[in-house]
Design a protein around this motif. Sequence first.
Motif, short mmCIF file in Angstrom:
data_model
loop_
_atom_site.label_atom_id
_atom_site.label_comp_id
_atom_site.label_asym_id
_atom_site.label_seq_id
_atom_site.Cartn_x
_atom_site.Cartn_y
_atom_site.Cartn_z
N PHE A 222 0.82 -1.21 0.00
CA PHE A 222 0.00 0.00 0.00
C PHE A 222 0.86 1.26 0.00
O PHE A 222 0.64 2.18 -0.80
N VAL A 223 1.86 1.30 0.89
CA VAL A 223 2.70 2.49 0.99
C VAL A 223 3.51 2.69 -0.29
O VAL A 223 3.64 3.82 -0.78
N LYS A 224 4.03 1.61 -0.85
CA LYS A 224 4.82 1.73 -2.08
C LYS A 224 3.98 2.34 -3.20
O LYS A 224 4.40 3.29 -3.86
N ASP A 225 2.79 1.81 -3.40
CA ASP A 225 1.93 2.33 -4.48
C ASP A 225 1.58 3.80 -4.25
O ASP A 225 1.60 4.60 -5.19
N GLU A 226 1.26 4.14 -3.00
CA GLU A 226 0.89 5.53 -2.70
C GLU A 226 2.09 6.47 -2.84
O GLU A 226 1.95 7.59 -3.34
N CYS A 227 3.27 6.04 -2.41
CA CYS A 227 4.46 6.87 -2.53
C CYS A 227 4.81 7.12 -4.01
O CYS A 227 5.19 8.23 -4.39
N VAL A 228 4.68 6.08 -4.81
CA VAL A 228 4.96 6.24 -6.24
C VAL A 228 3.98 7.24 -6.85
O VAL A 228 4.36 8.14 -7.61
#
Length: 290
Positions: A222-228
């Motif tokens: 979740f965090v990876k997708d949102e950060c990207v």
Amino acid sequence: GPLCRSGELGRSAHSNKRSTLGLALVALLVGGVIQLLMSSPDTRSGPSADSRAGVVFSSAQPGNCLGWPADAPDKPSFVQCRDDHLFEVAKSVGMGNFGEPCQAAVRQYLGARYDPSSRFTISVLWAGDNGGAPAADQNLLCGLQLLGPEGKPVPFKGRVAEIDQSKVWPAGTCLGLDPATNRSTDLPIDCATAHAVEITGAVSLAERFPGAPPAGSDQDAFVKDECVRMTNAYLAPIPLQATGLALKYDALSDDSWSAGSRQVACRLESPGGQGLQPLVGSVKGQPAEA
């Protein structure tokens, strides 16, 4: 790819200091604010017992909040915690026992709301001792501060135990580079000067994970997708790949989650062989590398 959790590469210098706090103190700011590091406090003239500052140092209780005029932490006064303040008292400690570790006092004060990765810093407010040896009848105030540019305290509202302590900053914030460790100081700095990190956004996990702490893989995805997504929006029209920088984040630990922290900062940095390479100027709006 360039995106990974910095926890895999070692915690920041600020976090590392937390794990090595000893019994000693060092001057941090003018007027007697000291942060726990590795030496003893020097001597300064303190307030008289009947002065406003004297009343504060003699009667402050856990949970009291303090403010003071600009650059004058030796002149504190009580303020409402719901309003802007610069220091939250965790414990009053006699000057004769200044070796008592304030980290332990703050941990006890916050209880289950103690976040080892908090954006708040454990500090000490000290009145001085009239130029002589520390007197046993004078008090140190162990407590919490929020540090901003140049390591100076910045105002915050509410008691720490009642607010989200996540280590996040507004998009566009640059964080300093510690030359001794080549890691982030976690303190905001002018982006025009050499820095370690540029913040591109903050991801909130509160809505996506309203209950128990998420499994590590679920949080990471979740965090990876949102950060990207946030970083691409922040850099547009420059693609992330064209910056030559790595996009990283620190996932929330179970301890941080239990303390009520729910946000993760997305950041750009330039990893080197020994820590981070310095960045100068904001990446936003710069021409893409060839």
